[in-house]
Design an enzyme around this catalytic site. Structure first.
Site, PDB file in Angstrom:
ATOM      1  N   LEU A 265      -3.778  -6.027   7.265  1.00 18.86           N
ATOM      2  CA  LEU A 265      -4.235  -5.807   5.898  1.00 18.86           C
ATOM      3  C   LEU A 265      -3.659  -4.475   5.432  1.00 18.86           C
ATOM      4  O   LEU A 265      -3.523  -3.544   6.236  1.00 18.86           O
ATOM      5  CB  LEU A 265      -5.769  -5.775   5.818  1.00 18.86           C
ATOM      6  CG  LEU A 265      -6.503  -7.109   5.972  1.00 18.86           C
ATOM      7  CD1 LEU A 265      -8.008  -6.885   6.002  1.00 18.86           C
ATOM      8  CD2 LEU A 265      -6.133  -8.083   4.858  1.00 18.86           C
ATOM      9  N   ASP A 266      -3.363  -4.368   4.152  1.00 16.56           N
ATOM     10  CA  ASP A 266      -2.810  -3.133   3.617  1.00 16.56           C
ATOM     11  C   ASP A 266      -3.802  -1.981   3.735  1.00 16.56           C
ATOM     12  O   ASP A 266      -5.011  -2.192   3.918  1.00 16.56           O
ATOM     13  CB  ASP A 266      -2.402  -3.321   2.152  1.00 16.56           C
ATOM     14  CG  ASP A 266      -1.237  -4.274   1.979  1.00 16.56           C
ATOM     15  OD1 ASP A 266      -0.494  -4.472   2.958  1.00 16.56           O
ATOM     16  OD2 ASP A 266      -1.078  -4.829   0.875  1.00 16.56           O
ATOM     17  N   PHE A 267      -3.300  -0.766   3.548  1.00 12.14           N
ATOM     18  CA  PHE A 267      -4.055   0.466   3.763  1.00 12.14           C
ATOM     19  C   PHE A 267      -5.404   0.465   3.044  1.00 12.14           C
ATOM     20  O   PHE A 267      -6.438   0.800   3.632  1.00 12.14           O
ATOM     21  CB  PHE A 267      -3.203   1.650   3.292  1.00 12.14           C
ATOM     22  CG  PHE A 267      -3.770   3.002   3.581  1.00 12.14           C
ATOM     23  CD1 PHE A 267      -3.852   3.485   4.880  1.00 12.14           C
ATOM     24  CD2 PHE A 267      -4.210   3.807   2.542  1.00 12.14           C
ATOM     25  CE1 PHE A 267      -4.375   4.749   5.149  1.00 12.14           C
ATOM     26  CE2 PHE A 267      -4.721   5.076   2.794  1.00 12.14           C
ATOM     27  CZ  PHE A 267      -4.807   5.549   4.100  1.00 12.14           C
TER      28      PHE A 267
END
Length: 234
Positions: free
Chosen positions: A101-103
């Site tokens: 998952l992105d930051f």
């Protein structure tokens, strides 16, 4: 291989005895008695018959994590906290991420020590769906439902996205279900229409939903049934 066939191939058992042991509830897999002849046997399974050890698997570990904002989907990072920092130090050994998952994206993330399971989970051939709750700064026009279902062409990669299901919840939020996970795909799909995604949360992978009792940063082990939900049939 199916459990009944795996047992029947054991020289100390044979097919007839294997069938009887299963029917009488005398087989344990990973510490639990099973009557399921058709269940698959994997290298991580510990299999016993009348307390006799038939396979001493190292024990698969499968965790569901509610990923918080502001940490990277990695096991090591020199600049930012990682998702492994959400676990106690003694729990981190041998774990890797089954997906990313992105930051600043929150939600369902899976960790495991079972490479076979995680490879099957991420392989494009199995088309494992992923659902995201999307919150936007601008109003989401209804015509995006059809546009996302048709697929969007991105010239930079020279590719068209797989059909995606968009379910509008209100003017600025929707569920988006994908069968792929390209770089910043959700933000880029909405960005094509001048819409900024201001919050993104994954709540489901395939048939597995994020446990609603898990706060951001919390985790729990998957049940055997949940592990099986995401294990490819082939």
């Amino acid at each position: 291989m199916r459990l009944d066939r795996w047992l029947g191939n054991r020289p100390e058992l044979g097919r007839q005895l294997a069938r009887r042991l299963l029917a009488e509830g005398r087989i344990k897999v990973n510490g639990a008695t099973t009557l399921q002849a058709e269940r698959e046997v994997f290298a991580f399974d510990r299999i016993e018959s009348d307390e006799r050890l038939l396979q001493d698997g190292p024990g698969g570990r499968y965790l569901m994590l509610h990923k918080p904002r502001g940490c990277v989907s990695a096991t090591v990072d020199t600049r930012h906290p990682t998702v492994l920092d959400c676990l106690d130090a003694g729990q981190r050994a041998d774990l890797h991420l089954a997906g990313r998952l992105d930051f600043n994206t929150t939600g369902l993330l899976l960790l495991t020590n079972d490479g076979q399971w995680s490879r099957g989970l991420s392989h494009p051939r199995h088309k494992q769906t992923k659902r995201y709750l999307v919150t936007t700064a601008e109003v989401i026009p209804p015509h995006l439902v059809a546009a996302f279902a048709e697929g969007l062409y991105f010239a930079y990669e020279d590719l068209t996205t797989q059909p995606a299901h968009l379910e509008l919840l209100d003017q600025r939020s929707a569920y988006l279900t994908l069968v792929e996970g390209r770089y910043h795909q959700v933000k880029r799909m909405f960005g094509r229409f001048g819409i900024e995604v201001i919050a993104l949360h994954r709540d489901r992978i395939g048939g597995l939903a994020l446990d609603p009792t898990l706060a951001e940063g919390a985790h729990r082990a998957l049940t055997e049934q949940e592990v099986a939900l995401l294990r490819p049939a082939d």
